[in-house]
Every structure is written in structure tokens, then in C-alpha cells.
Design a protein around this motif. Structure first.
Motif, PDB file in Angstrom:
ATOM      1  N   SER A  81      12.375  56.587  81.807  1.00 41.40           N
ATOM      2  CA  SER A  81      12.743  55.510  80.900  1.00 41.40           C
ATOM      3  C   SER A  81      12.492  54.194  81.622  1.00 41.40           C
ATOM      4  O   SER A  81      11.894  54.178  82.706  1.00 41.40           O
ATOM      5  CB  SER A  81      14.195  55.639  80.416  1.00 41.40           C
ATOM      6  N   LYS A  82      12.942  53.102  81.023  1.00 39.40           N
ATOM      7  CA  LYS A  82      12.534  51.803  81.526  1.00 39.40           C
ATOM      8  C   LYS A  82      13.705  50.828  81.551  1.00 39.40           C
ATOM      9  O   LYS A  82      14.708  51.026  80.849  1.00 39.40           O
ATOM     10  CB  LYS A  82      11.395  51.258  80.659  1.00 39.40           C
ATOM     11  N   LEU A 139       9.885  49.378  85.450  1.00 44.04           N
ATOM     12  CA  LEU A 139      10.126  48.043  84.919  1.00 44.04           C
ATOM     13  C   LEU A 139       9.240  47.895  83.692  1.00 44.04           C
ATOM     14  O   LEU A 139       8.035  48.186  83.749  1.00 44.04           O
ATOM     15  CB  LEU A 139       9.771  46.972  85.944  1.00 44.04           C
ATOM     16  N   HIS A 140       9.814  47.438  82.576  1.00 45.15           N
ATOM     17  CA  HIS A 140       9.114  47.453  81.294  1.00 45.15           C
ATOM     18  C   HIS A 140       8.593  46.058  80.940  1.00 45.15           C
ATOM     19  O   HIS A 140       9.362  45.145  80.673  1.00 45.15           O
ATOM     20  CB  HIS A 140      10.069  47.944  80.197  1.00 45.15           C
ATOM     21  N   ASP A 141       7.278  45.906  80.966  1.00 48.60           N
ATOM     22  CA  ASP A 141       6.616  44.661  80.554  1.00 48.60           C
ATOM     23  C   ASP A 141       7.152  43.424  81.277  1.00 48.60           C
ATOM     24  O   ASP A 141       7.568  42.443  80.629  1.00 48.60           O
ATOM     25  CB  ASP A 141       6.762  44.456  79.042  1.00 48.60           C
ATOM     26  N   PRO A 142       7.125  43.411  82.604  1.00 41.74           N
ATOM     27  CA  PRO A 142       7.653  42.240  83.326  1.00 41.74           C
ATOM     28  C   PRO A 142       6.655  41.094  83.447  1.00 41.74           C
ATOM     29  O   PRO A 142       6.748  40.279  84.370  1.00 41.74           O
ATOM     30  CB  PRO A 142       7.978  42.826  84.708  1.00 41.74           C
ATOM     31  N   ASP A 143       5.704  40.984  82.516  1.00 48.57           N
ATOM     32  CA  ASP A 143       4.624  40.006  82.607  1.00 48.57           C
ATOM     33  C   ASP A 143       5.108  38.597  82.924  1.00 48.57           C
ATOM     34  O   ASP A 143       4.511  37.900  83.753  1.00 48.57           O
ATOM     35  CB  ASP A 143       3.836  39.973  81.288  1.00 48.57           C
ATOM     36  N   ASP A 144       6.157  38.154  82.252  1.00 45.58           N
ATOM     37  CA  ASP A 144       6.643  36.779  82.420  1.00 45.58           C
ATOM     38  C   ASP A 144       7.835  36.692  83.354  1.00 45.58           C
ATOM     39  O   ASP A 144       8.530  35.662  83.395  1.00 45.58           O
ATOM     40  CB  ASP A 144       7.020  36.207  81.046  1.00 45.58           C
TER      41      ASP A 144
END
Length: 337
Positions: A81-82, A139-144
Motif C-alpha cells: 500500500s502507499k 510513497l505515493h505520487d510525491p512529485d511536489d
């Protein structure tokens, strides 16, 4: 089904994984009976890796997956999971989740890659799933959110891994450049790469895959159909590519790849599933599976024999990029010819 280990960990995943986003009512309602039957069909087919997240259906995916696995032997399957999106009460609900899941919006997502946020997110996931542990946490979508994700969230996950609370840790994103940074600059064991090493997009050749090869880390590939364009034997107008209508040039390229697949006795979706496995660092392809019928089809596609000559022909015709080993002493970095 054959299993491969996440390098430098004790966690082994089947080469085909069950993506549980769709049983969280992604884009449309999935009846609970279909969701449970899909997990059952995956189990019967030998799939033992199941991926979910709080984001998927505001917790619905986690609840359904946990219920479907509850009576299975815990040591026989792997769940990931995330973290990064906490689910908190929504003070201004409007009826339906605005982020693509057909569920009530009594909850909302709150970005949080702090240490406390990570610990709270994992605790909430365990409560929703009813599981005693998570095998992999991304870690889920830590782009920003690079700084907080790298400096707070990843060290928190590393501490849990080192205490044997979690088996493996990493990050999952729709881009490859930052995933390469997570592999090179943090304690990540594995990354979940969405849509960036497919028959239509091999941009991960430039960053993630060289990093994984050099450092002895692993990659899980998702989004291998690029939102649908590669999911049918013959691509047609109106099919999606990265969530948008596929542009004419990519539609034409997908059709050209399909034609080459036909000359080798296989199909475009079977090749799309097999292609990521041509790189040794990619240990798994995970697909969204909403119904038992989808599970059966995906397993049949996965099991198809794909001749090596297909990849050679696609490279010769310039339809996919070529992998060339880097200079000796510099690992297995690859570049485009």
C-alpha cells in the motif's frame, strides 16, 4: 506463478500482480461481488502480489482487498500500500469523490509526507484492511513534495523496515526522473514505475533503469497499457493514452507495433505485458483487474510465449528504443541508439 525477490530484501512477488485501484470504483462502480470474485480468480491463477492505496476509492480498495484476503494464509501473499495521502473528514462534501472514484466524498485526501503522517497512514491502512502487516510501502505520487518525502517519509519507512515491521520500501509515480533520485539518494528498495517503460514510452531507459541496475534495486512496472491504447489487439481512434485521447502519431505507432506482433504470432496486449520483463531490474508487472474475466484474460496474455525476435524487429524498425550497455566499469546503464 514464478516469483522474484525485491533485491536485498526477503520480499518475493509474483511476476504478475493484482492492481486493486479498480475495485475501489475507479471511473465506475464495481459491485462488491465482482471485486471479491476478481481477487478469488487472481488467487486461483497463482497471483500472490496485491497492490492498493488509501487514495483508491477513499479507502474502499483497501477495505475490499483486505476482506477478500482475510481467510488466505498470510505468509503466502504480499500486499503493498502507499503513504502520502491521509484520509480526513470532508467538511464540505458534494456527494461524489472528484478524483475519479465513484464513491461518496465524506472523506478527502490530505497530502502529508511527515513522519507522523506516514505512521498514521500505515496504522489507518492496517485498520481498513484488517491485516497484521504490510509487506511493501510506497510513497505515493510525491512529485511536489520531494524534500519532505525524501527527508522525513523515507527515513520513517526505513526505520520500520529495519525493525522488520515492513519488508520493503519505495516510491510510486507517473514520472521516472524523480524515481531515479529516490533510488540513488534514499533508502528505497523498489520503485513502482507507471507508464514509463512500455512499448510506447521507454523514457525510464534514461534514469530509473540505469539507477536500478547500478545499485542492485528493483522496479515494479504498472500502466503498461498506457491508459488503454495498448490493451486491444488493434488500436482504434478514441482510445486513451496517459488519460487523454491518443494523438494520431501514437495511434499510428501502436498500430505499426501491432502489425509486427502479428507477424510473430502474438498480440499487442500480450507484448505490452511482456515488454517490461525484458529488463532484468523489472521484477513484476501489475495490472488493474476489475472482474474474474479480466483476471483470466490478463493471465492468459501474461502466459503467452513472446519470441525474442519480436523485440529485435521492433528495434530494427525504430518502433522501440535499443538498450546499449554503458562503458565497462560504469554498471549496466543503457542509452538510446
Amino acid at each position: 506463478m514464478h516469483q522474484r525477490k525485491i533485491q536485498n530484501t526477503s520480499v518475493a512477488v509474483t511476476e504478475l500482480g493484482f492492481g486493486a485501484s479498480v475495485i475501489g470504483n475507479l471511473y465506475r462502480v464495481t459491485p462488491v461481488e465482482d471485486a471479491m470474485a476478481a481477487v478469488d480468480a487472481a488467487w486461483e491463477a497463482g497471483i500472490r502480489y496485491f497492490d492498493t492505496a488509501p487514495h483508491y476509492g477513499l479507502g474502499l480498495s483497501e477495505r475490499r482487498l483486505g476482506a477478500a484476503l482475510r481467510d488466505r494464509p498470510r505468509d503466502e501473499y504480499v500486499v503493498s500500500s502507499k503513504v502520502g495521502r491521509l484520509l480526513v473528514p470532508n467538511e464540505e462534501p458534494r456527494g461524489v469523490d472528484p478524483e475519479g472514484f465513484v464513491v461518496r466524498d465524506d472523506l478527502r485526501r490530505q497530502w502529508d509526507f511527515s513522519r507522523d503522517g506516514v505512521l498514521r497512514s500505515i496504522e489507518d491502512t492496517l485498520e481498513r484492511t484488517g491485516l497484521d502487516r504490510l509487506d511493501v510501502v510506497y510513497l505515493h505520487d510525491p512529485d511536489d513534495h520531494w524534500r519532505q518525502a525524501a527527508e522525513e517519509a523515507m527515513p520513517a519507512l526505513a526505520e520500520l523496515r529495519d525493525q522488520n515491521v515492513i519488508g520493503a520500501i519505495g516510491a510510486g509515480m507517473n514520472q521516472s526522473a524523480m524515481l531515479a533520485r529516490f533510488l540513488r539518494e534514499t533508502a528505497a528498495d523498489v520503485v513502482m514505475l507507471a507508464g514509463r517503460y512500455t512499448l510506447l514510452d521507454q523514457s525510464a531507459i534514461d534514469d530509473v533503469l540505469p539507477a536500478a541496475s547500478e545499485l542492485g534495486k528493483s522496479v515494479v512496472a504498472v500502466g503498461v497499457f498506457n491508459s488503454g491504447l495498448l490493451s486491444g489487439d488493434w488500436p482504434v481512434e478514441g482510445m486513451k493514452y496517459d488519460y487523454q485521447d491518443a494523438p494520431p502519431d501514437l495511434l499510428a505507432r501502436a498500430r505499426a507495433i501491432s502489425e509486427v506482433c502479428g507477424t510473430h504470432g502474438t498480440t499487442l496486449p500480450a507484448a505490452a505485458i511482456a515488454f517490461p520483463h525484458t529488463h532484468p531490474s523489472i521484477i513484476n508487472v501489475t495490472l488493474g483487474m476489475r472482474t474474474p474475466e479480466q483476471v483470466v484474460r490478463n493471465v492468459e496474455l501474461h502466459d503467452q510465449h513472446i519470441p525474442d525476435g519480436l523485440w529485435d524487429d521492433l528495434r530494427t524498425q525504430g518502433l522501440i528504443r535499443s538498450l546499449v550497455p554503458a562503458e565497462p566499469g560504469r554498471g549496466e546503464e543503457s542509452r538510446c541508439l
